[in-house]
Motif scaffolding. Structure first.
Motif, PDB file in Angstrom:
ATOM      1  N   LEU A   6       0.815  -1.202   0.000  1.00 19.43           N
ATOM      2  CA  LEU A   6       0.000   0.000   0.000  1.00 19.43           C
ATOM      3  C   LEU A   6       0.859   1.267   0.000  1.00 19.43           C
ATOM      4  O   LEU A   6       0.613   2.195  -0.776  1.00 19.43           O
ATOM      5  CB  LEU A   6      -0.932  -0.014   1.215  1.00 19.43           C
ATOM      6  N   ASP A   7       1.889   1.306   0.862  1.00 20.57           N
ATOM      7  CA  ASP A   7       2.696   2.527   0.923  1.00 20.57           C
ATOM      8  C   ASP A   7       3.455   2.771  -0.370  1.00 20.57           C
ATOM      9  O   ASP A   7       3.652   3.912  -0.794  1.00 20.57           O
ATOM     10  CB  ASP A   7       3.636   2.513   2.134  1.00 20.57           C
ATOM     11  N   ARG A   8       3.885   1.694  -1.037  1.00 20.38           N
ATOM     12  CA  ARG A   8       4.581   1.848  -2.319  1.00 20.38           C
ATOM     13  C   ARG A   8       3.629   2.385  -3.391  1.00 20.38           C
ATOM     14  O   ARG A   8       3.994   3.248  -4.196  1.00 20.38           O
ATOM     15  CB  ARG A   8       5.175   0.522  -2.784  1.00 20.38           C
ATOM     16  N   ALA A   9       2.423   1.856  -3.416  1.00 20.63           N
ATOM     17  CA  ALA A   9       1.455   2.308  -4.413  1.00 20.63           C
ATOM     18  C   ALA A   9       1.096   3.777  -4.195  1.00 20.63           C
ATOM     19  O   ALA A   9       1.016   4.561  -5.150  1.00 20.63           O
ATOM     20  CB  ALA A   9       0.200   1.436  -4.341  1.00 20.63           C
ATOM     21  N   LEU A  10       0.895   4.149  -2.950  1.00 23.81           N
ATOM     22  CA  LEU A  10       0.589   5.551  -2.668  1.00 23.81           C
ATOM     23  C   LEU A  10       1.728   6.462  -3.088  1.00 23.81           C
ATOM     24  O   LEU A  10       1.506   7.574  -3.584  1.00 23.81           O
ATOM     25  CB  LEU A  10       0.295   5.728  -1.174  1.00 23.81           C
ATOM     26  N   ALA A  11       2.963   6.004  -2.888  1.00 26.71           N
ATOM     27  CA  ALA A  11       4.124   6.805  -3.267  1.00 26.71           C
ATOM     28  C   ALA A  11       4.167   7.051  -4.772  1.00 26.71           C
ATOM     29  O   ALA A  11       4.668   8.079  -5.230  1.00 26.71           O
ATOM     30  CB  ALA A  11       5.411   6.131  -2.798  1.00 26.71           C
ATOM     31  N   ARG A  12       3.637   6.110  -5.556  1.00 27.68           N
ATOM     32  CA  ARG A  12       3.572   6.303  -7.005  1.00 27.68           C
ATOM     33  C   ARG A  12       2.632   7.446  -7.361  1.00 27.68           C
ATOM     34  O   ARG A  12       2.883   8.210  -8.295  1.00 27.68           O
ATOM     35  CB  ARG A  12       3.080   5.032  -7.702  1.00 27.68           C
ATOM     36  N   HIS A  13       1.536   7.547  -6.622  1.00 25.67           N
ATOM     37  CA  HIS A  13       0.529   8.563  -6.923  1.00 25.67           C
ATOM     38  C   HIS A  13       0.841   9.911  -6.263  1.00 25.67           C
ATOM     39  O   HIS A  13       0.344  10.948  -6.716  1.00 25.67           O
ATOM     40  CB  HIS A  13      -0.852   8.086  -6.460  1.00 25.67           C
ATOM     41  N   LEU A  14       1.645   9.884  -5.210  1.00 24.45           N
ATOM     42  CA  LEU A  14       1.951  11.112  -4.468  1.00 24.45           C
ATOM     43  C   LEU A  14       3.467  11.253  -4.328  1.00 24.45           C
ATOM     44  O   LEU A  14       4.022  11.124  -3.235  1.00 24.45           O
ATOM     45  CB  LEU A  14       1.288  11.068  -3.082  1.00 24.45           C
ATOM     46  N   PRO A  15       4.173  11.503  -5.440  1.00 30.32           N
ATOM     47  CA  PRO A  15       5.638  11.532  -5.399  1.00 30.32           C
ATOM     48  C   PRO A  15       6.202  12.638  -4.529  1.00 30.32           C
ATOM     49  O   PRO A  15       7.375  12.598  -4.162  1.00 30.32           O
ATOM     50  CB  PRO A  15       6.026  11.721  -6.871  1.00 30.32           C
ATOM     51  N   LEU A  61       5.437  13.131  -1.550  1.00 32.36           N
ATOM     52  CA  LEU A  61       5.517  12.612  -0.189  1.00 32.36           C
ATOM     53  C   LEU A  61       6.401  11.377  -0.166  1.00 32.36           C
ATOM     54  O   LEU A  61       6.251  10.479  -0.991  1.00 32.36           O
ATOM     55  CB  LEU A  61       4.116  12.249   0.340  1.00 32.36           C
ATOM     56  N   SER A  62       7.317  11.289   0.764  1.00 32.38           N
ATOM     57  CA  SER A  62       8.191  10.129   0.891  1.00 32.38           C
ATOM     58  C   SER A  62       7.403   8.955   1.470  1.00 32.38           C
ATOM     59  O   SER A  62       6.345   9.134   2.101  1.00 32.38           O
ATOM     60  CB  SER A  62       9.376  10.446   1.805  1.00 32.38           C
ATOM     61  N   ARG A  63       7.926   7.750   1.293  1.00 35.69           N
ATOM     62  CA  ARG A  63       7.262   6.574   1.867  1.00 35.69           C
ATOM     63  C   ARG A  63       7.245   6.657   3.392  1.00 35.69           C
ATOM     64  O   ARG A  63       6.279   6.249   4.028  1.00 35.69           O
ATOM     65  CB  ARG A  63       7.968   5.290   1.415  1.00 35.69           C
ATOM     66  N   THR A  64       8.303   7.200   3.968  1.00 35.18           N
ATOM     67  CA  THR A  64       8.330   7.354   5.432  1.00 35.18           C
ATOM     68  C   THR A  64       7.208   8.264   5.885  1.00 35.18           C
ATOM     69  O   THR A  64       6.522   7.982   6.881  1.00 35.18           O
ATOM     70  CB  THR A  64       9.686   7.929   5.875  1.00 35.18           C
ATOM     71  N   ARG A  65       7.001   9.367   5.150  1.00 31.53           N
ATOM     72  CA  ARG A  65       5.930  10.287   5.495  1.00 31.53           C
ATOM     73  C   ARG A  65       4.561   9.626   5.335  1.00 31.53           C
ATOM     74  O   ARG A  65       3.668   9.780   6.171  1.00 31.53           O
ATOM     75  CB  ARG A  65       6.028  11.530   4.615  1.00 31.53           C
ATOM     76  N   LEU A  66       4.391   8.863   4.244  1.00 35.36           N
ATOM     77  CA  LEU A  66       3.123   8.177   4.004  1.00 35.36           C
ATOM     78  C   LEU A  66       2.841   7.148   5.093  1.00 35.36           C
ATOM     79  O   LEU A  66       1.706   7.015   5.569  1.00 35.36           O
ATOM     80  CB  LEU A  66       3.148   7.511   2.625  1.00 35.36           C
ATOM     81  N   GLN A  67       3.872   6.408   5.495  1.00 35.58           N
ATOM     82  CA  GLN A  67       3.690   5.416   6.557  1.00 35.58           C
ATOM     83  C   GLN A  67       3.249   6.082   7.853  1.00 35.58           C
ATOM     84  O   GLN A  67       2.400   5.555   8.582  1.00 35.58           O
ATOM     85  CB  GLN A  67       4.988   4.631   6.757  1.00 35.58           C
ATOM     86  N   ALA A  68       3.816   7.265   8.136  1.00 31.35           N
ATOM     87  CA  ALA A  68       3.430   7.981   9.344  1.00 31.35           C
ATOM     88  C   ALA A  68       1.978   8.440   9.266  1.00 31.35           C
ATOM     89  O   ALA A  68       1.219   8.345  10.239  1.00 31.35           O
ATOM     90  CB  ALA A  68       4.351   9.182   9.558  1.00 31.35           C
ATOM     91  N   LEU A  69       1.562   8.921   8.103  1.00 31.78           N
ATOM     92  CA  LEU A  69       0.186   9.363   7.927  1.00 31.78           C
ATOM     93  C   LEU A  69      -0.791   8.200   8.076  1.00 31.78           C
ATOM     94  O   LEU A  69      -1.866   8.338   8.667  1.00 31.78           O
ATOM     95  CB  LEU A  69       0.015  10.026   6.552  1.00 31.78           C
ATOM     96  N   ILE A  70      -0.401   7.030   7.551  1.00 28.58           N
ATOM     97  CA  ILE A  70      -1.247   5.839   7.685  1.00 28.58           C
ATOM     98  C   ILE A  70      -1.384   5.445   9.148  1.00 28.58           C
ATOM     99  O   ILE A  70      -2.486   5.157   9.640  1.00 28.58           O
ATOM    100  CB  ILE A  70      -0.670   4.676   6.845  1.00 28.58           C
ATOM    101  N   SER A  71      -0.267   5.449   9.877  1.00 31.31           N
ATOM    102  CA  SER A  71      -0.301   5.059  11.289  1.00 31.31           C
ATOM    103  C   SER A  71      -1.120   6.037  12.123  1.00 31.31           C
ATOM    104  O   SER A  71      -1.649   5.671  13.185  1.00 31.31           O
ATOM    105  CB  SER A  71       1.111   4.948  11.848  1.00 31.31           C
ATOM    106  N   GLU A  72      -1.245   7.283  11.647  1.00 26.85           N
ATOM    107  CA  GLU A  72      -2.046   8.279  12.354  1.00 26.85           C
ATOM    108  C   GLU A  72      -3.533   8.162  12.033  1.00 26.85           C
ATOM    109  O   GLU A  72      -4.351   8.923  12.556  1.00 26.85           O
ATOM    110  CB  GLU A  72      -1.567   9.687  11.975  1.00 26.85           C
ATOM    111  N   GLY A  73      -3.900   7.201  11.166  1.00 24.30           N
ATOM    112  CA  GLY A  73      -5.300   7.009  10.826  1.00 24.30           C
ATOM    113  C   GLY A  73      -5.820   7.970   9.783  1.00 24.30           C
ATOM    114  O   GLY A  73      -7.031   8.198   9.694  1.00 24.30           O
TER     115      GLY A  73
END
Length: 349
Positions: free
Chosen positions: A37-46, A48-60
């Motif tokens: 999921l985080d890799r796919a999101l990174a493709r659509h939202l370049p 944002l870094s994967r680390t940033r996306l993972q943090a956003l996911i963990s925050e709900g």
């Protein structure tokens, strides 16, 4: 996007209701099938870094078809609708520093700079200050974009520390979003031009060509990018501008123009090394070709062996203005060190 007053806010809506928050809709494509999921999101939202996306996911802050998602490693399928709520822009941590900038163009929406080699684009471990971002904060003040809470205000695309040349920076969130969309689209639906001049070892036999191989992080060296089948697609179009010979008249090096169809980390450096023409001065990807310098004349050899960076320059940049839609195109001449390298290679002494 805030719910009407008579409807209770669920967890996702509470996040979206934050003042200045931005909700982004993503629908996965066949290219995303089977990815984390985080890799796919990174493709659509370049932006944002994967680390940033993972943090956003963990925050709900991510929902799948309206249901909160907290597992960034889950595999996904095409055609799935996600919504991501980006928090309000955060104040940039870097401090403003009075560092000279070569400004090619500037208006209320963006600034185009000609970055010198040796200048890091944004603060990172080992480079806490003295970066382009520090200089931009001093020049632009609080107007710089901080979209998505990313602490790299205004940065739409990057150049390696030792790559010189043109770079565009957004000065507000709207411009940042629209410029980032152009770069993420890779010019498929609108004009986007990124051309680099590189000096490479060896002379390509053909006048032009295309390198179309996927790139990903190296399996053992975190600082390197490698050609990997499971990586992200990457396409570089190159054309030979000049060829240089050694004292015996044998091909030794070339000047090429590389046009990017995608913009992956170290893309030109890895792609040119992959086809046997690593960049002169590239210690990370060109070490195996250094022996070619022994065929040069003493003066040229001394210059090449002492060249302190990869011989790469972002010479041309074109994009649609995020506010007016006008196509802007900028060119940058070779900096003095690359001019001297070109003259040395041409002389062969």
């Amino acid at each position: 996007m805030q719910a009407p007053p008579d409807e209770p806010l669920d967890e996702v809506d509470e996040i979206a209701a934050e003042e200045g928050a931005l909700r982004v809709d993503i629908i996965t494509t066949p290219e995303d099938e089977g990815l984390r999921l985080d890799r796919a999101l990174a493709r659509h939202l370049p932006e944002l870094s994967r680390t940033r996306l993972q943090a956003l996911i963990s925050e709900g802050r991510l929902a799948r078809e309206g249901e909160p998602v907290t597992n960034g490693s889950a595999k996904i399928t095409a055609g799935t609708h996600f919504t991501l709520d980006l928090p309000p822009p955060e104040a940039a941590e870097p401090v403003a520093q009075d560092i000279p900038l070569v400004i090619v163009y500037e208006d209320d929406h963006l600034i185009v700079v000609d970055k010198p080699a040796g200048l890091v684009v944004h603060p990172a471990p080992g480079n806490a200050d003295g970066t382009l971002v520090n200089a931009l904060l001093h020049h632009c003040g609080a107007s710089l974009s901080g979209i998505g809470g990313v602490r790299r205000p205004g940065i739409v695309h990057r150049l390696d520390k030792d790559t010189s040349g043109l770079l565009v920076v957004a000065k507000n969130d709207r411009a940042h979003k629209r410029l980032a969309a152009q770069f993420a689209d890779h010019g498929r639906t609108g004009p986007l031009e990124r051309a680099y001049v590189a000096f490479v070892w060896g002379t390509p036999e053909l006048p032009s060509g295309t390198v179309d191989v996927a790139l990903a992080r190296h399996s053992t060296s975190r600082e390197k990018i490698a050609v990997r089948r499971e990586g992200r697609f990457a396409i570089t179009h190159w054309s030979r501008l000049a060829a240089f010979e050694d004292e015996q008249g044998r091909p030794i090096a070339a000047m090429v123009e590389c046009q990017l169809e995608t913009g992956r980390t170290h893309q030109i450096r890895v792609h040119m090394a992959h086809i046997g023409h690593a960049l002169i001065g590239d210690a990370l990807y060109g070490s195996g070709q250094r022996t070619r310098a022994t065929r040069l004349g003493p003066q040229t050899r001394a210059m090449v062996e002492g060249f302190g960076r990869q011989a790469l320059h972002a010479a041309r940049l074109g994009f649609e203005h995020p506010a007016t839609g006008e196509f802007l195109r900028f060119e940058s001449a070779l900096p003095p060190d690359l001019e001297a390298l070109e003259q040395a290679l041409a002389s062969g002494h």
